[in-house]
Design a protein around this motif. Structure first.
Motif, mmCIF file in Angstrom:
data_model
loop_
_atom_site.group_PDB
_atom_site.id
_atom_site.type_symbol
_atom_site.label_atom_id
_atom_site.label_comp_id
_atom_site.label_asym_id
_atom_site.label_seq_id
_atom_site.Cartn_x
_atom_site.Cartn_y
_atom_site.Cartn_z
ATOM 1 N N TRP A 61 -8.374 -3.620 21.743
ATOM 2 C CA TRP A 61 -8.363 -2.476 20.820
ATOM 3 C C TRP A 61 -7.635 -2.911 19.561
ATOM 4 O O TRP A 61 -6.436 -3.219 19.612
ATOM 5 N N VAL A 62 -8.354 -3.007 18.448
ATOM 6 C CA VAL A 62 -7.724 -3.315 17.163
ATOM 7 C C VAL A 62 -7.351 -1.987 16.519
ATOM 8 O O VAL A 62 -8.207 -1.169 16.195
ATOM 9 N N LEU A 63 -6.044 -1.818 16.329
ATOM 10 C CA LEU A 63 -5.461 -0.521 16.006
ATOM 11 C C LEU A 63 -5.365 -0.263 14.506
ATOM 12 O O LEU A 63 -5.449 -1.189 13.693
ATOM 13 N N PRO A 64 -5.134 0.989 14.142
ATOM 14 C CA PRO A 64 -4.798 1.296 12.745
ATOM 15 C C PRO A 64 -3.477 0.646 12.348
ATOM 16 O O PRO A 64 -2.769 0.070 13.167
ATOM 17 N N GLY A 65 -3.151 0.774 11.075
ATOM 18 C CA GLY A 65 -1.886 0.229 10.576
ATOM 19 C C GLY A 65 -2.070 -0.861 9.548
ATOM 20 O O GLY A 65 -1.164 -1.661 9.314
ATOM 21 N N SER A 66 -3.230 -0.920 8.897
ATOM 22 C CA SER A 66 -3.444 -1.913 7.845
ATOM 23 C C SER A 66 -2.715 -1.466 6.571
ATOM 24 O O SER A 66 -2.405 -0.270 6.426
ATOM 25 N N PRO A 67 -2.392 -2.399 5.665
ATOM 26 C CA PRO A 67 -2.807 -3.801 5.722
ATOM 27 C C PRO A 67 -2.071 -4.548 6.828
ATOM 28 O O PRO A 67 -0.862 -4.401 7.008
ATOM 29 N N TYR A 68 -2.832 -5.332 7.566
ATOM 30 C CA TYR A 68 -2.253 -6.091 8.661
ATOM 31 C C TYR A 68 -1.455 -7.273 8.136
ATOM 32 O O TYR A 68 -1.724 -7.796 7.053
#
Length: 260
Positions: A61-68
């Motif tokens: 699961w690649v989560l929200p929270g960008s910019p990474y």
């Protein structure tokens, strides 16, 4: 028990990150879907992908929270899940980077960029939205017969957003021509869900299903991911394939072993 890699730069200031441990508890209590979660910072994800560690999870699961912290790490995690047939979900920034990974790796659009990571780029696949979706709630329609519709359990759904970036329309025909399905749209016809036909479970949403409700009832898409992870884990057991995840991550101090 299935193992899930939560790829993202964990922060107490990102609401979805604080809710995910509660959602995982609810999945176990309500649905009997027990996920052993490991948080992997994007800065470590490329190395974990190269070492084969990510391929031994039952879901990514690649989560929200960008910019990474690392665009390359997020893209590497997505590519492993896509190529290895591992159940995958990307939400918000995960959706944006799913399109970016597919455009570069499958469509040959090597120069497309994400405006949040490279605002001066000449060829943007992910561009600033004309109207911010931070705090927005809107209707999403899933295409009949799609994975999106099956996961949602309905053709129409009200969803919550927290983003300022979305796909620029000009490159979307290239993505679909190369096999990606844009299977959910908002009321204005803008792409909000992407999936990969033929993959066991590969879904990405610009909205954030983890923000829905009070965490006691996980969103249908999250339950669908957990169920896909459980099937993947059962398949490993039937085939006598050991996961080996614990041993691989023990050598990676930066990886957080628990979702709690």
């Amino acid at each position: 028990m299935a193992r899930i890699a939560l790829v993202g730069d964990r922060s107490p200031h990102v609401m979805s990150h604080t809710r995910i441990p509660l959602l995982l508890d609810a999945l176990a209590a309500r649905d009997g879907l027990v996920l052993d979660a490991c948080w992997i910072p994007t800065g470590d994800a490329a190395a974990e992908a190269a070492a084969g560690t990510l391929a031994r999870f039952d879901a990514v699961w690649v989560l929200p929270g960008s910019p990474y912290a690392s665009e390359a790490g997020a893209l590497a995690a997505i590519r492993v899940a896509r190529e290895e047939g591992i159940p995958f979900l990307g939400t918000c920034g995960g959706f944006q980077h799913t399109l970016l990974e597919y455009a570069r790796s499958v469509c040959g659009l090597d120069d497309v960029a994400h405006a949040e990571n490279d605002p001066g780029a000449r060829d943007l696949l992910i561009a600033p939205l004309a109207c911010s979706l931070v705090g927005h709630e809107g209707l999403v329609r899933a295409e009949p017969g799609s994975l999106a519709e099956a996961a949602l359990g309905a053709e129409r759904s009200m969803e919550r957003y927290h983003c300022n970036y979305g796909p620029a329309p000009r490159h979307l025909p290239a993505l679909t021509a190369h096999g990606l399905r844009l299977s959910g749209h908002d009321e204005d016809g803008q792409a909000r869900i992407a999936e990969l036909p033929g993959h066991p479970f590969f879904l990405a949403t610009l909205f954030q299903p983890e923000l829905q409700g009070d965490t006691a009832r996980p969103h249908p898409i999250i339950r669908a991911l957990a169920a896909a992870a459980a099937r993947h884990a059962a398949g490993r057991r039937r085939n006598g394939v050991g996961a080996g995840v614990g041993a691989g991550l023990a050598a990676t101090p930066a990886a957080s072993r628990s979702a709690g």
